[in-house]
Design a protein around this motif. Structure first.
Motif, PDB file in Angstrom:
ATOM      1  N   SER A   7       8.781  -1.146   2.617  1.00  0.00           N
ATOM      2  CA  SER A   7       7.904  -1.087   4.138  1.00  0.00           C
ATOM      3  C   SER A   7       8.747  -1.488   4.524  1.00  0.00           C
ATOM      4  O   SER A   7       8.846  -3.017   4.703  1.00  0.00           O
ATOM      5  N   ASP A   8       9.154  -1.547   5.648  1.00  0.00           N
ATOM      6  CA  ASP A   8       9.436  -3.082   6.771  1.00  0.00           C
ATOM      7  C   ASP A   8       8.645  -3.544   7.114  1.00  0.00           C
ATOM      8  O   ASP A   8       8.567  -5.024   7.290  1.00  0.00           O
ATOM      9  N   LEU A   9       7.073  -2.632   7.449  1.00  0.00           N
ATOM     10  CA  LEU A   9       5.980  -4.042   7.319  1.00  0.00           C
ATOM     11  C   LEU A   9       5.222  -4.890   6.618  1.00  0.00           C
ATOM     12  O   LEU A   9       5.521  -6.026   7.006  1.00  0.00           O
ATOM     13  N   ILE A  10       5.957  -5.051   5.322  1.00  0.00           N
ATOM     14  CA  ILE A  10       5.304  -5.341   4.538  1.00  0.00           C
ATOM     15  C   ILE A  10       7.073  -6.191   4.467  1.00  0.00           C
ATOM     16  O   ILE A  10       6.231  -8.230   4.658  1.00  0.00           O
ATOM     17  N   SER A  11       7.665  -6.163   4.033  1.00  0.00           N
ATOM     18  CA  SER A  11       8.974  -6.856   4.727  1.00  0.00           C
ATOM     19  C   SER A  11       8.202  -8.001   5.592  1.00  0.00           C
ATOM     20  O   SER A  11       8.961  -9.337   5.346  1.00  0.00           O
ATOM     21  N   ALA A  12       8.218  -7.429   6.966  1.00  0.00           N
ATOM     22  CA  ALA A  12       7.506  -8.800   7.599  1.00  0.00           C
ATOM     23  C   ALA A  12       6.213  -9.687   7.499  1.00  0.00           C
ATOM     24  O   ALA A  12       6.487 -10.792   7.908  1.00  0.00           O
ATOM     25  N   PHE A  13       5.529  -9.241   6.852  1.00  0.00           N
ATOM     26  CA  PHE A  13       4.435  -9.706   6.209  1.00  0.00           C
ATOM     27  C   PHE A  13       5.730 -11.249   5.501  1.00  0.00           C
ATOM     28  O   PHE A  13       4.774 -12.341   5.597  1.00  0.00           O
ATOM     29  N   ALA A  14       5.925 -10.733   4.117  1.00  0.00           N
ATOM     30  CA  ALA A  14       6.635 -11.975   3.415  1.00  0.00           C
ATOM     31  C   ALA A  14       7.375 -12.606   4.441  1.00  0.00           C
ATOM     32  O   ALA A  14       7.118 -13.826   3.999  1.00  0.00           O
ATOM     33  N   GLU A  15       8.347 -11.928   5.300  1.00  0.00           N
ATOM     34  CA  GLU A  15       8.946 -13.167   6.753  1.00  0.00           C
ATOM     35  C   GLU A  15       8.273 -14.323   6.708  1.00  0.00           C
ATOM     36  O   GLU A  15       8.433 -15.039   6.927  1.00  0.00           O
ATOM     37  N   VAL A  74      -7.744  -3.440   4.406  1.00  0.00           N
ATOM     38  CA  VAL A  74      -6.586  -2.829   5.211  1.00  0.00           C
ATOM     39  C   VAL A  74      -6.282  -4.358   6.738  1.00  0.00           C
ATOM     40  O   VAL A  74      -6.980  -5.468   6.892  1.00  0.00           O
ATOM     41  N   LEU A  75      -5.031  -4.497   6.479  1.00  0.00           N
ATOM     42  CA  LEU A  75      -4.401  -5.185   7.187  1.00  0.00           C
ATOM     43  C   LEU A  75      -3.269  -5.115   8.121  1.00  0.00           C
ATOM     44  O   LEU A  75      -3.388  -5.956   9.029  1.00  0.00           O
ATOM     45  N   ASP A  76      -3.146  -4.589   8.081  1.00  0.00           N
ATOM     46  CA  ASP A  76      -2.348  -3.908   9.787  1.00  0.00           C
ATOM     47  C   ASP A  76      -2.833  -2.159   9.722  1.00  0.00           C
ATOM     48  O   ASP A  76      -2.688  -0.873   9.148  1.00  0.00           O
ATOM     49  N   PHE A  77      -3.061  -1.628  11.228  1.00  0.00           N
ATOM     50  CA  PHE A  77      -3.089  -0.643  11.559  1.00  0.00           C
ATOM     51  C   PHE A  77      -2.208  -0.279  12.368  1.00  0.00           C
ATOM     52  O   PHE A  77      -2.904  -1.128  13.470  1.00  0.00           O
ATOM     53  N   ARG A  78      -1.837   1.670  13.058  1.00  0.00           N
ATOM     54  CA  ARG A  78      -1.238   1.187  13.823  1.00  0.00           C
ATOM     55  C   ARG A  78      -0.753   2.335  14.323  1.00  0.00           C
ATOM     56  O   ARG A  78      -1.416   3.413  12.966  1.00  0.00           O
ATOM     57  N   LEU A  80      -4.768  -3.026   0.525  1.00  0.00           N
ATOM     58  CA  LEU A  80      -4.750  -2.217  -0.580  1.00  0.00           C
ATOM     59  C   LEU A  80      -5.607  -1.868  -1.941  1.00  0.00           C
ATOM     60  O   LEU A  80      -5.074  -2.242  -2.849  1.00  0.00           O
ATOM     61  N   ASP A  81      -5.935  -0.217  -1.069  1.00  0.00           N
ATOM     62  CA  ASP A  81      -6.425   0.148  -2.145  1.00  0.00           C
ATOM     63  C   ASP A  81      -6.551   1.735  -1.593  1.00  0.00           C
ATOM     64  O   ASP A  81      -7.376   1.543   0.189  1.00  0.00           O
ATOM     65  N   LEU A  82      -6.601   2.290  -2.529  1.00  0.00           N
ATOM     66  CA  LEU A  82      -6.689   3.990  -1.576  1.00  0.00           C
ATOM     67  C   LEU A  82      -7.486   5.139  -2.464  1.00  0.00           C
ATOM     68  O   LEU A  82      -7.302   4.847  -3.572  1.00  0.00           O
ATOM     69  N   LEU A 126       0.226  -5.334  -1.696  1.00  0.00           N
ATOM     70  CA  LEU A 126       0.265  -4.366  -0.710  1.00  0.00           C
ATOM     71  C   LEU A 126       0.946  -3.071  -0.776  1.00  0.00           C
ATOM     72  O   LEU A 126       1.914  -2.642  -1.367  1.00  0.00           O
ATOM     73  N   GLN A 127      -0.051  -2.060   0.004  1.00  0.00           N
ATOM     74  CA  GLN A 127       0.460  -0.454  -0.080  1.00  0.00           C
ATOM     75  C   GLN A 127       0.687  -0.381   1.450  1.00  0.00           C
ATOM     76  O   GLN A 127      -0.070  -0.297   2.446  1.00  0.00           O
ATOM     77  N   HIS A 128       1.520   0.438   1.419  1.00  0.00           N
ATOM     78  CA  HIS A 128       1.926   0.716   3.195  1.00  0.00           C
ATOM     79  C   HIS A 128       1.939   2.548   2.956  1.00  0.00           C
ATOM     80  O   HIS A 128       2.514   3.182   2.252  1.00  0.00           O
ATOM     81  N   TYR A 129       0.866   3.194   3.758  1.00  0.00           N
ATOM     82  CA  TYR A 129       0.942   4.415   4.008  1.00  0.00           C
ATOM     83  C   TYR A 129       1.506   4.873   5.067  1.00  0.00           C
ATOM     84  O   TYR A 129       0.419   4.623   6.162  1.00  0.00           O
TER      85      TYR A 129
END
Length: 127
Positions: free
Chosen positions: A68-76, A36-40, A111-113, A93-96
């Motif tokens: 995903s807006d979150l993954i785009s933010a990581f990339a930027e 997990v890289l981000d949890f909200r 990265l995995d579920l 990366l996967q956003h669930y």
């Protein structure tokens, strides 16, 4: 929901009762999010759900958010190259998202579920 960490790797687990409506049987579903890289968490009572990234992608079910807006933010930000050890390949990366009507919405970037389910014990059915 609980989170654990070992060796710099974070894992989040969600376990909840689930069933097919027509079956009458009670099942338990367990979701294990690895690396997990981000949890909200957005609590419905606090009114924060209107600030969700990808606000149109909310269901009372598990959803994988493809754009995903979150993954785009990581990339930027480029932060993953500097902080993630070992280095994370951004396309992996996967956003669930999963929402529960009694309390709120969880967003997890990982990265995995792994999803498992099993028939609940009779004592769980009575609770």
């Amino acid at each position: 929901m609980f989170m654990t960490g070992e060796g710099g790797i974070t894992r989040a687990e969600v376990q909840f009762r689930s069933s097919l409506l027509e079956s009458g049987q009670v099942w338990v579903t367990k979701l294990v999010f690895d690396r997990v890289l981000d949890f909200r968490f957005y609590d419905f009572e606090l009114g924060l759900h209107d600030r969700l990234p990808n606000p149109n992608e909310v269901e009372y079910a598990l959803v994988r958010i493809e754009s995903s807006d979150l993954i785009s933010a990581f990339a930027e930000s480029g932060a993953l190259r500097q902080t993630a050890k070992p280095v994370v390949d951004l396309p992996l990366l996967q956003h669930y998202r999963i929402a529960f009507d009694d309390h709120g919405i969880y967003d997890i970037v990982c990265l995995d579920l792994k999803i498992t389910s099993y028939r609940a014990m009779d004592r769980l059915h009575e609770e």
